[in-house]
Design an enzyme around this catalytic site. Structure first.
Site, PDB file in Angstrom:
ATOM      1  CG  ASN A   9       9.143  24.906  -3.036  1.00 46.54           C
ATOM      2  OD1 ASN A   9       9.944  24.047  -3.390  1.00 46.54           O
ATOM      3  ND2 ASN A   9       8.963  26.020  -3.718  1.00 46.54           N
ATOM      4  CD  GLU A  35       8.546  20.402  -4.010  1.00 43.73           C
ATOM      5  OE1 GLU A  35       9.371  20.697  -4.893  1.00 43.73           O
ATOM      6  OE2 GLU A  35       7.362  20.772  -4.031  1.00 43.73           O
ATOM      7  CG  ASP A 147       1.622  18.798  -4.518  1.00 45.95           C
ATOM      8  OD1 ASP A 147       0.699  18.741  -5.356  1.00 45.95           O
ATOM      9  OD2 ASP A 147       2.709  19.369  -4.745  1.00 45.95           O
ATOM     10  CG  ASN A 149       2.198  17.928  -8.545  1.00 49.48           C
ATOM     11  OD1 ASN A 149       2.166  19.126  -8.825  1.00 49.48           O
ATOM     12  ND2 ASN A 149       3.215  17.377  -7.886  1.00 49.48           N
TER      13      ASN A 149
END
Length: 253
Positions: A9, A35, A147, A149
């Site tokens: 992130n 990310e 990831d 999601n």
């Protein structure tokens, strides 16, 4: 061989929170990042080179958005940036490194934050599935970390009933994970760990992480040909450089 996946992130924010010190202590041979939210100039390559890592980066075209990277102590024989599908590659979602006996991919699947992005997410799933089916013909030993999601099953989310109509736990997304696994992959963590309450992402709201109200959306999927080499998989929830945490895959060399 220790391989991690970690949605940081924002790599710059993660570094400010001590990510580099954690990485040095982790003994990671390879770490797949998602990310990163940084272009090549903003990614502190020298810092990771000093820790002994080769840095392979695929940023998004849009500044401060998406992007993936792989840090590897082993020098890859080949690096593949993107997947050759322009609308996916523009968002910096896929990077792969090839070694002698296996390949590792860092992937950042789209989130369905609104109807338009949910439509893109479902298109991505279809395109990615076909891409991987073709890739497996030439690279049978694949590790696809990232990831995703998507929570696969009720055990992977803290409140399955309440979230059944939420992006990330929609039936069609969960069915895609089942289809992907059936195509020749193993969810390495769930293969070795059958217990509930193991999550890799928590909302920043409502003190969710302290209460362990999370989602397991970060995976190290391995080709079933690698199953004999699978040793261990652990979610490292104590690492707090992001709203996600790292997931470890240990395979025999």
């Amino acid at each position: 061989m220790n391989i991690f996946t970690y949605n940081v992130n924002g790599i710059r924010a993660a570094i400010r929170k001590g990510f580099a010190s954690w990485l040095s202590a982790s003994k990671a041979d390879i770490i797949c990042l998602q990310e990163i939210k940084a272009n090549r100039e903003q990614f502190n390559i020298e810092l990771f080179n000093d820790l002994g890592y080769h840095c392979l980066i695929h940023p998004a075209n849009k500044p401060g958005y998406s992007g993936v990277a792989i840090l590897s102590k082993l020098k890859p024989q080949h690096v593949e940036i993107g997947c050759g599908i322009e609308r996916i590659d523009a968002e910096g979602r896929i990077i792969r490194v090839d070694f002698e006996y296996f390949s590792v991919m860092s992937v950042y699947f789209p989130s369905g934050s609104n109807p338009l992005r949910q439509s893109f997410k479902m298109d991505f799933l279809d395109l990615f599935f076909d891409y991987i089916l073709g890739l497996k013909n030439n690279i049978p030993n694949l590790i696809i970390s990232g990831d995703y999601n998507i929570c696969h099953k009720a055990i992977d989310i803290h409140n399955p009933q309440r979230n059944k109509n939420t992006s990330g736990f929609l039936l069609e997304e969960r069915e895609w994970i089942s289809k992907f696994i059936s195509s020749g992959f193993i969810d390495s963590f769930r293969h070795l760990n059958k217990e509930p309450h193991n999550y890799s992402w928590w909302s920043y709201r409502a003190n969710a992480r302290v209460k362990n109200l999370g989602w397991r959306i970060d995976y190290n999927m391995i080709s079933d040909s690698l199953l004999p080499k699978l040793k261990r998989s652990v979610i490292l929830a104590e690492a707090r450089h992001s709203d996600h945490c790292p997931v470890l895959l240990e395979i025999a060399e």
